[in-house]
Design a protein around this motif. Sequence first.
Motif, PDB file in Angstrom:
ATOM      1  N   ASN A  34       0.819  -1.213   0.000  1.00 28.47           N
ATOM      2  CA  ASN A  34       0.000   0.000   0.000  1.00 28.47           C
ATOM      3  C   ASN A  34       0.853   1.264   0.000  1.00 28.47           C
ATOM      4  OD1 ASN A  34      -2.345  -1.484  -0.045  1.00 28.47           O
ATOM      5  ND2 ASN A  34      -2.696  -1.342   2.157  1.00 28.47           N
ATOM      6  N   LYS A  37       2.177   2.184  -3.361  1.00 22.72           N
ATOM      7  CA  LYS A  37       1.162   2.810  -4.210  1.00 22.72           C
ATOM      8  C   LYS A  37       0.871   4.239  -3.765  1.00 22.72           C
ATOM      9  CE  LYS A  37      -1.151  -1.549  -5.162  1.00 22.72           C
ATOM     10  NZ  LYS A  37      -2.370  -2.348  -4.945  1.00 22.72           N
ATOM     11  N   GLU A  39      -0.229   5.174  -0.634  1.00 26.84           N
ATOM     12  CA  GLU A  39      -1.356   5.253   0.289  1.00 26.84           C
ATOM     13  C   GLU A  39      -0.890   5.126   1.741  1.00 26.84           C
ATOM     14  OE1 GLU A  39      -3.998   2.093  -0.702  1.00 26.84           O
ATOM     15  OE2 GLU A  39      -4.108   2.653  -2.807  1.00 26.84           O
TER      16      GLU A  39
END
Length: 172
Positions: A34, A37, A39
Motif C-alpha cells: 500500500n 502505491k 497510500e
Amino acid sequence: MKTIYECSQSKGIRWITIIFFLITFFSILLVINNVSKGEGVMEAILVTTILLTASFACVLAFPMYVIVEDDGIGIRTMLYTIRIPYEDIDHIERVDEESSLFCVTKTIRLFGIGGVFGYIGLFSTKDVGMFRSYVTDSKKAFLVYRTNGMPIALSVSEPDEFMPYYLKGGAK
C-alpha cells in the motif's frame, strides 16, 4: 549440580505461533504494498511498529528452559532469568489435565500472551488466584507456590524427571 529442562511447546501452541507470524508477515507485506502505491504512510508506520513490537515482545518473553540448581530454580527467557530460591518455595504441584490452568472458561489473562509461544504473563483463576505463567505446554505444567509472592506456573519437557529432582532437594 545443574540440570536443564527444555520448555517444549505443545502442537497447539506451535500452530498458533506459526499462524501468528504468518499473519504478521503478510500484514507487513500488505502495508508495504500500500505504501508503494502512495497510500497511508503514517498508518503503515503505525501498523508495522505495532506488529513488530508485539512479535519482538513474544520472542523476548518466551521461556527457553528451566534450570534446576542446588540453590533453586531458574526460568530462562531471551531477556532475563527468573530465579526462585529453594527457601522461597512452599511446595510444587503438577497441574492436572482435567482442571487445566489455561482452560478458556476458567482462566483470565490479566497481562501477557495467551497462545503465541505459550501462556506467558499474569493470569488469574478462581482456585489459584493471580499467578505468573511461563507455560509452553499446559499438559506438562507445574505450579510453584512460594512463601513470598504469587505462584509461578512453568512447564518442562520432562515433567516426570523434574518433580522427583525437586522433591529430593536438588543434587544435595
